[in-house]
Design an enzyme around this catalytic site. Structure first.
Site, PDB file in Angstrom:
ATOM      1  N   ALA A  52       0.834  -1.208   0.000  1.00 29.96           N
ATOM      2  CA  ALA A  52       0.000   0.000   0.000  1.00 29.96           C
ATOM      3  C   ALA A  52       0.864   1.251   0.000  1.00 29.96           C
ATOM      4  O   ALA A  52       2.007   1.225   0.457  1.00 29.96           O
ATOM      5  CB  ALA A  52      -0.880  -0.016   1.243  1.00 29.96           C
ATOM      6  N   GLY A  92       0.939  -5.228   1.473  1.00 26.36           N
ATOM      7  CA  GLY A  92      -0.294  -5.527   0.745  1.00 26.36           C
ATOM      8  C   GLY A  92      -0.021  -6.307  -0.528  1.00 26.36           C
ATOM      9  O   GLY A  92      -0.868  -7.096  -0.967  1.00 26.36           O
ATOM     10  N   GLU A  95       0.157  -9.772   0.478  1.00 25.22           N
ATOM     11  CA  GLU A  95      -1.186 -10.214   0.890  1.00 25.22           C
ATOM     12  C   GLU A  95      -2.042 -10.559  -0.329  1.00 25.22           C
ATOM     13  O   GLU A  95      -2.842 -11.496  -0.308  1.00 25.22           O
ATOM     14  CB  GLU A  95      -1.842  -9.128   1.754  1.00 25.22           C
ATOM     15  CG  GLU A  95      -1.181  -9.062   3.140  1.00 25.22           C
ATOM     16  CD  GLU A  95      -1.656  -7.893   3.983  1.00 25.22           C
ATOM     17  OE1 GLU A  95      -1.548  -6.743   3.495  1.00 25.22           O
ATOM     18  OE2 GLU A  95      -2.134  -8.122   5.099  1.00 25.22           O
ATOM     19  N   GLU A 115       5.084  -4.228   7.372  1.00 27.79           N
ATOM     20  CA  GLU A 115       4.210  -3.242   8.018  1.00 27.79           C
ATOM     21  C   GLU A 115       4.692  -2.863   9.414  1.00 27.79           C
ATOM     22  O   GLU A 115       4.578  -1.713   9.838  1.00 27.79           O
ATOM     23  CB  GLU A 115       2.767  -3.772   8.101  1.00 27.79           C
ATOM     24  CG  GLU A 115       2.023  -3.806   6.773  1.00 27.79           C
ATOM     25  CD  GLU A 115       2.268  -5.075   5.956  1.00 27.79           C
ATOM     26  OE1 GLU A 115       3.240  -5.802   6.257  1.00 27.79           O
ATOM     27  OE2 GLU A 115       1.504  -5.334   5.017  1.00 27.79           O
TER      28      GLU A 115
HETATM   29  C1  LIG Z   1      -9.911   2.948  12.368  1.00 21.30           C
HETATM   30  C2  LIG Z   1     -10.119   1.562  11.905  1.00 21.30           C
HETATM   31  C3  LIG Z   1      -9.356   1.316  10.670  1.00 21.30           C
HETATM   32  C4  LIG Z   1      -9.459  -0.111  10.340  1.00 21.30           C
HETATM   33  C5  LIG Z   1      -8.851  -0.361   9.031  1.00 21.30           C
HETATM   34  C6  LIG Z   1      -8.737  -1.802   8.828  1.00 21.30           C
HETATM   35  C7  LIG Z   1      -8.414  -2.207   7.432  1.00 21.30           C
HETATM   36  C8  LIG Z   1      -7.163  -1.633   6.922  1.00 21.30           C
HETATM   37  C9  LIG Z   1      -6.661  -2.387   5.761  1.00 21.30           C
HETATM   38  C10 LIG Z   1      -5.344  -1.834   5.408  1.00 21.30           C
HETATM   39  C11 LIG Z   1      -4.695  -2.677   4.374  1.00 21.30           C
HETATM   40  C12 LIG Z   1      -3.278  -2.738   4.690  1.00 21.30           C
HETATM   41  C13 LIG Z   1      -2.503  -3.289   3.557  1.00 21.30           C
HETATM   42  C14 LIG Z   1      -1.089  -3.619   3.931  1.00 21.30           C
HETATM   43  O1  LIG Z   1      -1.031  -4.566   4.964  1.00 21.30           O
HETATM   44  C15 LIG Z   1      -0.343  -2.372   4.348  1.00 21.30           C
HETATM   45  C16 LIG Z   1       0.866  -2.112   3.500  1.00 21.30           C
HETATM   46  O2  LIG Z   1       1.078  -2.665   2.456  1.00 21.30           O
HETATM   47  S1  LIG Z   1       1.917  -0.931   4.106  1.00 21.30           S
HETATM   48  C17 LIG Z   1       3.246  -0.895   2.958  1.00 21.30           C
HETATM   49  C18 LIG Z   1       4.166  -2.021   3.132  1.00 21.30           C
HETATM   50  N1  LIG Z   1       5.289  -1.872   2.259  1.00 21.30           N
HETATM   51  C19 LIG Z   1       6.439  -1.354   2.646  1.00 21.30           C
HETATM   52  O3  LIG Z   1       6.635  -1.020   3.792  1.00 21.30           O
HETATM   53  C20 LIG Z   1       7.497  -1.239   1.587  1.00 21.30           C
HETATM   54  C21 LIG Z   1       8.257   0.030   1.774  1.00 21.30           C
HETATM   55  N2  LIG Z   1       9.234   0.207   0.717  1.00 21.30           N
HETATM   56  C22 LIG Z   1      10.442  -0.358   0.737  1.00 21.30           C
HETATM   57  O4  LIG Z   1      10.784  -1.155   1.583  1.00 21.30           O
HETATM   58  C23 LIG Z   1      11.387   0.046  -0.346  1.00 21.30           C
HETATM   59  O5  LIG Z   1      11.001   1.279  -0.821  1.00 21.30           O
HETATM   60  C24 LIG Z   1      11.443  -0.974  -1.503  1.00 21.30           C
HETATM   61  C25 LIG Z   1      10.081  -1.287  -2.050  1.00 21.30           C
HETATM   62  C26 LIG Z   1      12.127  -2.249  -1.014  1.00 21.30           C
HETATM   63  C27 LIG Z   1      12.290  -0.375  -2.651  1.00 21.30           C
HETATM   64  O6  LIG Z   1      13.526   0.050  -2.133  1.00 21.30           O
HETATM   65  P1  LIG Z   1      14.503   0.938  -3.044  1.00 21.30           P
HETATM   66  O7  LIG Z   1      14.669   0.279  -4.340  1.00 21.30           O
HETATM   67  O8  LIG Z   1      15.708   1.198  -2.219  1.00 21.30           O
HETATM   68  O9  LIG Z   1      13.709   2.280  -3.346  1.00 21.30           O
HETATM   69  P2  LIG Z   1      13.245   3.399  -2.318  1.00 21.30           P
HETATM   70  O10 LIG Z   1      13.090   2.850  -0.955  1.00 21.30           O
HETATM   71  O11 LIG Z   1      14.104   4.572  -2.500  1.00 21.30           O
HETATM   72  O12 LIG Z   1      11.792   3.715  -2.842  1.00 21.30           O
HETATM   73  C28 LIG Z   1      11.611   4.396  -4.092  1.00 21.30           C
HETATM   74  C29 LIG Z   1      10.528   5.409  -3.918  1.00 21.30           C
HETATM   75  O13 LIG Z   1       9.301   4.712  -3.654  1.00 21.30           O
HETATM   76  C30 LIG Z   1       8.747   5.193  -2.442  1.00 21.30           C
HETATM   77  N3  LIG Z   1       8.059   4.057  -1.812  1.00 21.30           N
HETATM   78  C31 LIG Z   1       8.505   2.802  -1.699  1.00 21.30           C
HETATM   79  N4  LIG Z   1       7.596   2.045  -1.103  1.00 21.30           N
HETATM   80  C32 LIG Z   1       6.540   2.836  -0.855  1.00 21.30           C
HETATM   81  C33 LIG Z   1       5.263   2.619  -0.264  1.00 21.30           C
HETATM   82  N5  LIG Z   1       4.872   1.405   0.157  1.00 21.30           N
HETATM   83  N6  LIG Z   1       4.431   3.657  -0.178  1.00 21.30           N
HETATM   84  C34 LIG Z   1       4.787   4.877  -0.626  1.00 21.30           C
HETATM   85  N7  LIG Z   1       5.972   5.166  -1.206  1.00 21.30           N
HETATM   86  C35 LIG Z   1       6.842   4.138  -1.297  1.00 21.30           C
HETATM   87  C36 LIG Z   1       9.906   5.697  -1.640  1.00 21.30           C
HETATM   88  O14 LIG Z   1       9.475   6.618  -0.683  1.00 21.30           O
HETATM   89  C37 LIG Z   1      10.771   6.313  -2.726  1.00 21.30           C
HETATM   90  O15 LIG Z   1      10.236   7.562  -3.053  1.00 21.30           O
HETATM   91  P3  LIG Z   1      10.906   8.903  -2.573  1.00 21.30           P
HETATM   92  O16 LIG Z   1      10.643   8.936  -1.093  1.00 21.30           O
HETATM   93  O17 LIG Z   1      12.355   8.789  -2.874  1.00 21.30           O
HETATM   94  O18 LIG Z   1      10.197   9.966  -3.280  1.00 21.30           O
END
Ligand SMILES: CCCCCCCCCCCCC[C@H](O)CC(=O)SCCNC(=O)CCNC(=O)[C@H](O)C(C)(C)COP(=O)(O)OP(=O)(O)OC[C@H]1O[C@@H](n2cnc3c(N)ncnc32)[C@H](O)[C@@H]1OP(=O)(O)O
Length: 717
Positions: A52, A92, A95, A115
């Site tokens: 996400a 996600g 998932e 997460e």
């Molecule tokens: C009040 C009651 C509420 C109840 C709600 C209940 C239901 C809720 C349901 C929610 C569903 C949840 C779904 C899921 O479980 C949640 C998620 O998926 S959270 C996200 C999980 N993913 C991550 O944490 C991955 C994070 N990213 C990384 O680890 C790395 O970026 C990478 C993917 C391994 C890549 O690494 P690199 O090649 O080194 O590149 P960068 O790190 O530099 O990233 C490049 C660029 O992309 C941006 N970015 C990367 N990942 C994300 C992301 N997930 N979201 C947004 N942006 C992301 C990163 O910031 C870089 O951009 P820049 O900052 O340089 O502009």
């Protein structure tokens, strides 16, 4: 592509909402089309999904809720759905893959549920499906650590059905064609029971104790365990309800915002800026094909290890054979330990090959290196002598780096014929472990030099943060008032163990006195003697507790005079089981010593509560942070926060000192500093900084707007 397959392509992260819609539409279309016999889900451009959009969690219109129904939709499909995982499948993204009936991964793909690292838990049913697929111990490990696992490990765990070296999509389509017509029930994870463990209850209890101990106040790992526990105790649908409830708790905890801020701050600092408009977008790094390290003390050894691990050939230099042999032994030991941790072991590191790692006392061997890192004692005269030599020996383009932790980069550069190629690269001990690399530009440092140092940080898998030149740079400059307050608190009536406890309860990995014992009290003592604050160069008649009209505590000097240097001598602020011991115990000798000290100086001992300990230590550190920002030593509060999280053990779930100040509220920080400053008018570190006052006067804008309130663009940037 096979006629019987339908491609649903993942879109970029920033269009997560569109991606969800496309996925739903594609699935529904495939389901309704009788000519489609199976579905394959892949990502675009060789990446499955990074999950996400993290920014969405702090926006008022959250998208997350839409993911779970889509995962369910995938799983309930009457046609086999195969995930083709390339690049990463995280959060996600994984998932979604868990909702699929089969998973094929490229051998280089990585998977994980990270997460927890952004203060959340897998919220699209991942905490319920993963334990059903790979069992509780492996699932709990992935969910509570957030680690990314390689495809080979995923195959062993049963997380994927197949791994391929070549075309993942074709392999997934082949598998999809093969399984058409086979029953899907056994492939729907929500219908599977969680594999039993003979001692499930004890296992979960121990897991909770372990994560609580490691998390130091961070909520997410604990709630991850609770969510997995629900998978073991409840039917799938109820487990999902529990997961949602816990996810909601985390989302509103404040810790999630702090950790997500830290995620983006770490990426924001890559976009550095320096004087004259040079920046990351315009400057290109030079290649570093060979490096040298001068000095094989604690820091030099770690730096050599770090370079070897990054596959950069290194020449390691010492002043004489005795030091060289000592250093060589220590480096080899470190490298052997590191090799054991790596897949492929010693062969991967190749450190026995002299073409990769050479030990020498001969400066002339540095003639062909692209970069030198000097890591000798903190002594200006010695450093200048070395840099003078380097500028004569090294090839014209070579970058000359100094691992000083406080000294003036311009003065060091003045000893060379190429000040534009001199730069500070401040590593943190142990240098092969700690992620921070503070990169300090001097007045003449070129943009290419900064870009090369940043590139080096990346190659070493470190977080490089570019800052300006001042005594102590950013990290240590902010640390001085913090440590100073800690010592003043002892003078006034507290004890090392009380101060450490408060700061460790706040979440620091180690309190200031335990830290000082670990680093060695003699390091600061040497520096204070050089500054003329203590020792023979101190002017006769200087009052014991005053320097330059300001309060000074001679306590650390007095301890050093007694030979109490910390762990290395078995005694410091604490006592240890032996010289070199690591178990700190409160020392009655020190308690008596403090009482006598107070008597000698007529200090009335008083009880100091936890709030005062915390506020005086942290707010003085934050106050210095505002001074650093106002002077343009760093280009934004994110820089200070990234430095503190990665180099000084600041608890990440509190977002770094400046983020923490914004959550406490700047008016409160200001009011408390004012109060403490009135009580201690001879302590400049407690006097509220003008920039802090200004931000409060303009009603404490959000942290990302702070820099726009500086009246002048800083002279340094
Ligand atoms: C009040 C009651 C509420 C109840 C709600 C209940 C239901 C809720 C349901 C929610 C569903 C949840 C779904 C899921 O479980 C949640 C998620 O998926 S959270 C996200 C999980 N993913 C991550 O944490 C991955 C994070 N990213 C990384 O680890 C790395 O970026 C990478 C993917 C391994 C890549 O690494 P690199 O090649 O080194 O590149 P960068 O790190 O530099 O990233 C490049 C660029 O992309 C941006 N970015 C990367 N990942 C994300 C992301 N997930 N979201 C947004 N942006 C992301 C990163 O910031 C870089 O951009 P820049 O900052 O340089 O502009």
């Amino acid at each position: 592509l096979s006629k019987s397959s339908q491609i649903v392509s993942g879109l970029a992260l920033i269009t997560f909402k569109l991606f969800l819609q496309a996925l739903e539409d594609g699935l529904k279309k495939a389901d309704a089309d009788p000519s489609v016999k199976a579905v394959m889900i892949c990502g675009e451009n060789g990446k499955f999904s990074a999950g996400a959009d993290i920014r969405g969690f702090s926006s008022p219109k959250r998208h997350g809720v839409a993911l779970s129904p889509i995962v369910s939709l995938i799983e309930s499909s009457e046609k086999p759905v195969v995930a083709a995982i390339e690049g990463v499948a995280l959060g996600g993204g994984l998932e979604v893959a868990l909702g699929c009936h089969y998973r094929v991964a490229h051998a280089k793909a990585r998977m994980g549920l990270p997460e927890v690292t952004i203060g959340l838990l897998p919220g699209a049913e991942g905490t319920q499906r993963l334990p059903r697929l790979i069992g509780v111990p492996a699932a709990l490990d992935m969910i509570t650590t957030g680690k990314h696992i390689p495809a080979t490990e995923a195959l062993k765990l049963g997380l994927v059905d197949e791994i391929v070296e070549e075309n993942t999509i074709e392999a997934a389509i082949r598998l999809a064609n093969k399984v058409i017509g086979q029953p899907l029930e056994p492939r729907r994870l929500s219908l599977k029971p969680v594999p039993k463990l003979p001692n499930m209850e004890a296992f979960l209890r121990e897991a909770l104790v372990k994560v609580k101990r490691q998390a130091r106040g961070c909520l997410a790992p604990e709630l991850c365990v609770q969510a997995v526990r629900a998978a073991t105790e409840r039917p799938f649908a109820e487990g999902v309800r529990r997961e949602r409830e816990l996810f909601g708790l985390l989302l509103s905890s404040g810790q999630a915002q702090a950790l997500q801020y830290a995620f983006f701050a770490e990426r924001a600092v890559r976009r550095w800026a320096a004087p004259g408009g040079a920046s990351w977008s315009s400057a290109a790094p030079q290649p570093v094909r060979k490096a040298a390290v001068i000095g094989l003390g604690t820091m030099g050894r770690g730096i050599v290890t770090s370079l070897v691990k990054a596959n950069i050939p290194v020449v390691a230099l010492e002043q004489d054979l005795e030091y060289l042999n000592k250093g060589r032994k220590a480096v080899m030991l470190l490298l052997e330990r590191e090799a054991m941790k790596m897949e492929g072991g010693a062969q991967t590191l190749d450190f026995h090959n002299p073409a990769r790692l050479q030990f020498t006392v001969d400066f002339d061997l540095l003639c062909d290196v692209d970069l030198v890192i000097e890591a000798v004692f903190e002594n200006m005269a010695l450093k200048k002598e070395i840099f003078h030599k380097l500028s004569k020996i090294c090839k014209p383009g070579a970058l000359l780096c100094t691992n000083t932790s406080a000294l003036n980069i311009d003065e060091i550069a003045s000893a060379t014929n190429r000040p534009q190629q001199v730069i500070g690269t401040h590593f943190f001990s142990p240098a092969h472990v700690m992620r921070l690399l503070e990169i300090i530009y001097g007045r003449h440092t070129s943009p290419t030099a900064i870009a090369t140092a940043m590139q080096l940080a990346k190659a070493l898998k470190k977080v490089g943060v570019v800052v300006g030149n001042c005594f102590g740079f950013v990290g240590n400059r902010m640390m001085f008032p913090y440590v100073q307050q800690a010592v003043f608190l002892l003078e006034e009536g507290s004890r090392p163990e009380a101060v450490d406890q408060v700061l460790e309860d706040f979440g620091f990995k180690i309190g200031p006195f335990r830290m000082s014992d670990l680093a060695g009290l003699d390091v600061g003592w040497r520096s204070r003697k050089e500054q003329g604050l203590t020792g023979p160069s101190l002017a006769a008649g200087t009052p014991a507790r005053q320097r330059h009209g300001q309060r000074y505590s001679p306590l650390p000097d007095l301890l050093c005079e007694q030979g109490r240097f910390g762990q290395k001598t078995g005694k410091g602020w604490y006592q240890y089981e032996r010289a070199g011991g690591r178990t700190a115990t409160p020392d009655p000798w020190l308690h008596d010593f403090l009482s006598q000290y107070r008597d000698t100086h007529g200090i009335q001992s008083r009880f100091i509560d936890q709030e005062e300990i915390l506020e005086r230590c942290l707010f003085s550190l934050i106050n210095e942070g505002f001074a650093i920002l106002a002077e343009g030593i760093a280009s934004g509060p994110e820089h200070l926060d990234v430095i503190y999280i990665n180099g000084y053990g600041w608890p990440k779930h509190r977002g770094g000192p400046m983020f923490y100040a914004s959550t406490v509220g700047l008016p409160r920080v200001l009011a408390k500093l004012q109060k403490y400053s009135e009580a201690h008018p001879d302590v400049p570190g407690l006097r509220p900084n003008a920039f802090l006052k200004k931000l409060v006067a303009v009603r404490s804008p959000p942290l990302k707007e702070w820099m726009s309130y500086l009246s002048h663009q800083s002279p340094k940037l």
